[in-house]
Design a protein around this motif. Structure first.
Motif, PDB file in Angstrom:
ATOM      1  N   LEU A 133       0.733  -1.244   0.104  1.00 37.08           N
ATOM      2  CA  LEU A 133      -0.035   0.156  -0.092  1.00 37.08           C
ATOM      3  C   LEU A 133       0.823   1.309   0.043  1.00 37.08           C
ATOM      4  O   LEU A 133       0.730   2.173  -0.792  1.00 37.08           O
ATOM      5  CB  LEU A 133      -1.044  -0.098   1.133  1.00 37.08           C
ATOM      6  N   MET A 134       1.873   1.250   0.889  1.00 35.43           N
ATOM      7  CA  MET A 134       2.782   2.578   0.866  1.00 35.43           C
ATOM      8  C   MET A 134       3.661   2.698  -0.372  1.00 35.43           C
ATOM      9  O   MET A 134       3.950   3.884  -0.791  1.00 35.43           O
ATOM     10  CB  MET A 134       3.682   2.246   1.982  1.00 35.43           C
TER      11      MET A 134
ATOM     12  N   ALA B 112      -4.439   9.111   1.380  1.00 40.74           N
ATOM     13  CA  ALA B 112      -4.807   7.837   1.039  1.00 40.74           C
ATOM     14  C   ALA B 112      -4.795   6.829   1.955  1.00 40.74           C
ATOM     15  O   ALA B 112      -5.555   5.884   2.388  1.00 40.74           O
ATOM     16  CB  ALA B 112      -4.844   7.339  -0.422  1.00 40.74           C
ATOM     17  N   PRO B 113      -3.274   6.623   2.394  1.00 34.88           N
ATOM     18  CA  PRO B 113      -2.968   5.323   3.449  1.00 34.88           C
ATOM     19  C   PRO B 113      -3.757   5.615   4.672  1.00 34.88           C
ATOM     20  O   PRO B 113      -3.914   4.680   5.180  1.00 34.88           O
ATOM     21  CB  PRO B 113      -1.669   5.550   3.768  1.00 34.88           C
TER      22      PRO B 113
ATOM     23  N   LEU C 271      -7.322  -2.166   1.813  1.00 30.13           N
ATOM     24  CA  LEU C 271      -6.589  -1.474   0.742  1.00 30.13           C
ATOM     25  C   LEU C 271      -7.423  -1.002  -0.311  1.00 30.13           C
ATOM     26  O   LEU C 271      -6.885   0.159  -0.665  1.00 30.13           O
ATOM     27  CB  LEU C 271      -6.034  -2.718  -0.133  1.00 30.13           C
ATOM     28  N   LEU C 272      -8.783  -1.393  -0.626  1.00 29.45           N
ATOM     29  CA  LEU C 272      -9.449  -0.806  -1.862  1.00 29.45           C
ATOM     30  C   LEU C 272      -9.539   0.762  -1.674  1.00 29.45           C
ATOM     31  O   LEU C 272      -9.494   1.474  -2.648  1.00 29.45           O
ATOM     32  CB  LEU C 272     -10.664  -1.594  -2.026  1.00 29.45           C
ATOM     33  N   PRO C 273     -10.132   1.046  -0.452  1.00 25.14           N
ATOM     34  CA  PRO C 273     -10.546   2.466  -0.535  1.00 25.14           C
ATOM     35  C   PRO C 273      -9.284   3.324  -0.680  1.00 25.14           C
ATOM     36  O   PRO C 273      -9.207   4.399  -1.476  1.00 25.14           O
ATOM     37  CB  PRO C 273     -10.894   2.900   1.004  1.00 25.14           C
ATOM     38  N   ALA C 274      -8.215   3.143  -0.111  1.00 28.46           N
ATOM     39  CA  ALA C 274      -7.058   3.735  -0.239  1.00 28.46           C
ATOM     40  C   ALA C 274      -6.562   3.730  -1.826  1.00 28.46           C
ATOM     41  O   ALA C 274      -6.019   4.807  -2.242  1.00 28.46           O
ATOM     42  CB  ALA C 274      -5.859   3.168   0.605  1.00 28.46           C
ATOM     43  N   LEU C 275      -6.367   2.692  -2.229  1.00 27.67           N
ATOM     44  CA  LEU C 275      -6.090   2.363  -3.894  1.00 27.67           C
ATOM     45  C   LEU C 275      -7.044   3.243  -4.727  1.00 27.67           C
ATOM     46  O   LEU C 275      -6.273   3.845  -5.377  1.00 27.67           O
ATOM     47  CB  LEU C 275      -6.047   1.039  -4.228  1.00 27.67           C
TER      48      LEU C 275
END
Lengths: 174, 286
Positions: free
Chosen positions: B153-154, B235-236, B260-264
């Motif tokens: 993610l990062m 976003a993270p 993961l999805l909302p951040a991506l």
């Protein structure tokens, strides 16, 4: 006494045009500063549309010019934006560049202009040959190179040449 | 959308993308093999530093090594300082926090433009608190559920911020974000197979992320909406929902999707905004 004061006033009036004659104002209209950056497979040219400064003669010639780096332009719009940001000129942090002469020497083949050039907040002494004509107009033509890394402009070393060609032309009226 | 020419893609892979990724994989894998799982947090820091060093050699990102006046030249050093603080904080919380605060203070001085030091009044707190929340929040999440998710993610956040930076016409900031992001992708690959805890570097990568986003926002002359710079950096924070016990108890697939999805998606929106506002051409790049 009145005659004496009148004579002094007349002398001062007579002198004042001579003082004004030795001062020329520089701006983006009468002065062009262009640069050419090179890389192994090409080159780009650019310059600055705005600047202000003076050429004065108080016993010796002195040029003092401040360049508005936000007026930077080049032969490619996207490149202009790249040149303006931190990889090159960082114009938001360094909106001006400055050149002030320390001496102008006359030689056999023309003049040598020496002065302090400040770019990206770093000052360095530079010296370059120039053709200079004075009179009703002050004219200067010079072509020389500077090393951009001397001023901390280190982006793309090995891909973009460190030496940048500079072309200056001045044609300023009194 | 214009795609970059093949030679440019290959050059980027060879100089900026490949080396930090390879270093991330090799250092983490070798450490796991030779010294066991307990060595991984320290190995992550070593890999992070080595990725920047090797990446700097291959890409000539900063040929002088030491930072100059350019913001991008400070980012790797601040990221490394933040990563050291993260490792220290695993054992000595106060000492780690103090070290990180020192790195963040330096980031305020060197990255945040002077005019933002006084106005708006929320600029300095936001510039410090955002990476603090992202870095330490994700570090804790990775400690709870070690594996590929958090470094992945990062890595995505850094690559998104780097993509926005290049659309804002800053190649140096793209390179800085890429060196860090690709190293994290390398960590994610190895961590995926052994549930390894690589989160100690995240407080450092969070400084790199926020710094990249701010510097590209401040320096650009491209007309890119502010949201494009903010979204990859913020976003993270969406992933911190993983700390909620109800989410933590979900099955791995659902948990990953929620984390993961909302951040991506937020990152993708940021990148899309930048791409739409300032499309790139590759006719004669420098």
């Amino acid at each position: 006494m009145n005659r004496f004061l009148s004579a002094v006033a007349a002398a001062l009036l007579a002198m004042s045009p001579a003082v004004a004659a030795d001062k020329y104002k520089l701006d983006g209209e009468n002065t062009t500063i262009e640069f050419t950056g090179t890389k192994k497979d090409g080159k780009h040219t650019g310059g600055f549309k705005k600047l202000e400064g003076t050429v004065t003669n108080d016993g010796g010639w002195k040029i003092d010019v401040t360049i508005d780096t936000t007026s930077l332009h080049s032969d490619n719009a996207m490149l202009t934006n790249h040149l303006k940001n931190g990889d090159f000129f960082g114009v938001k942090d360094h909106p001006t560049a400055k050149f002030v002469t320390t001496k102008i020497d006359k030689g056999d083949k023309g003049f040598t202009v020496t002065g302090k050039f400040t770019l990206l907040g770093k000052e360095k002494e530079i010296s370059f040959p120039a053709e200079i004509k004075t009179g009703e107009t002050f004219e200067l033509k010079a072509e020389f190179k500077i090393d951009r890394t001397d001023y901390g402009m280190t982006y793309g070393q090995g891909k973009v040449d460190n030496e940048v060609a500079i072309k200056v032309e001045v044609k300023a009226k009194k | 959308m214009t795609l970059p020419p093949t030679p440019m893609v290959l050059e980027t892979l060879r100089e900026t993308v490949g080396p930090p990724f390879a270093v991330g994989v090799v250092v983490l894998f070798a450490s796991r093999l030779l010294f066991g799982k307990t060595s991984i947090p320290f190995a992550a820091l070593v890999g992070f530093v080595a990725a920047f060093a090797v990446g700097n050699l291959t890409s000539q990102f900063n040929s002088d090594w030491w930072p100059s006046t350019a913001r991008a030249s400070w980012l790797p050093w601040l990221a490394i300082a933040g990563a050291v603080a993260g490792l220290v904080a695993r054992r000595w919380v106060l000492a780690g926090a103090a070290l990180w605060a020192a790195a963040a203070a330096m980031a305020v001085v060197r990255i945040l433009a002077k005019e933002y030091h006084t106005a708006p009044t929320w600029a300095v707190p936001a510039f410090v608190l955002l990476p603090a929340a992202v870095g330490f929040g994700l570090m804790k999440l990775d400690a709870k559920r070690p594996g590929f998710a958090v470094p992945f993610l990062m890595g995505c956040a850094l690559m998104s911020a780097g993509t926005v930076a290049i659309h804002a016409h800053s190649k140096s900031l793209l390179d800085a974000a890429t060196l860090g992001g690709m190293c994290l992708f390398g960590f994610a690959v190895v961590a995926a197979f052994g549930g390894l805890e690589t989160g100690s570097v995240l407080p450092g990568t969070a400084i790199l992320l926020t710094g990249t986003a701010f510097a590209s926002f401040h320096e650009t002359f491209a007309e890119i909406p502010t949201a494009a710079f903010v979204l990859p950096a913020a976003a993270p924070l969406f992933a911190l929902i993983g700390h909620v016990p109800a989410v933590d108890r979900l099955c791995p697939k659902r948990r990953l999707a929620i984390v993961l999805l909302p951040a991506l998606v937020a990152m993708a929106v940021g990148v899309a905004l930048a791409m739409q506002a300032a499309p790139l051409t590759f006719d004669d790049p420098i």
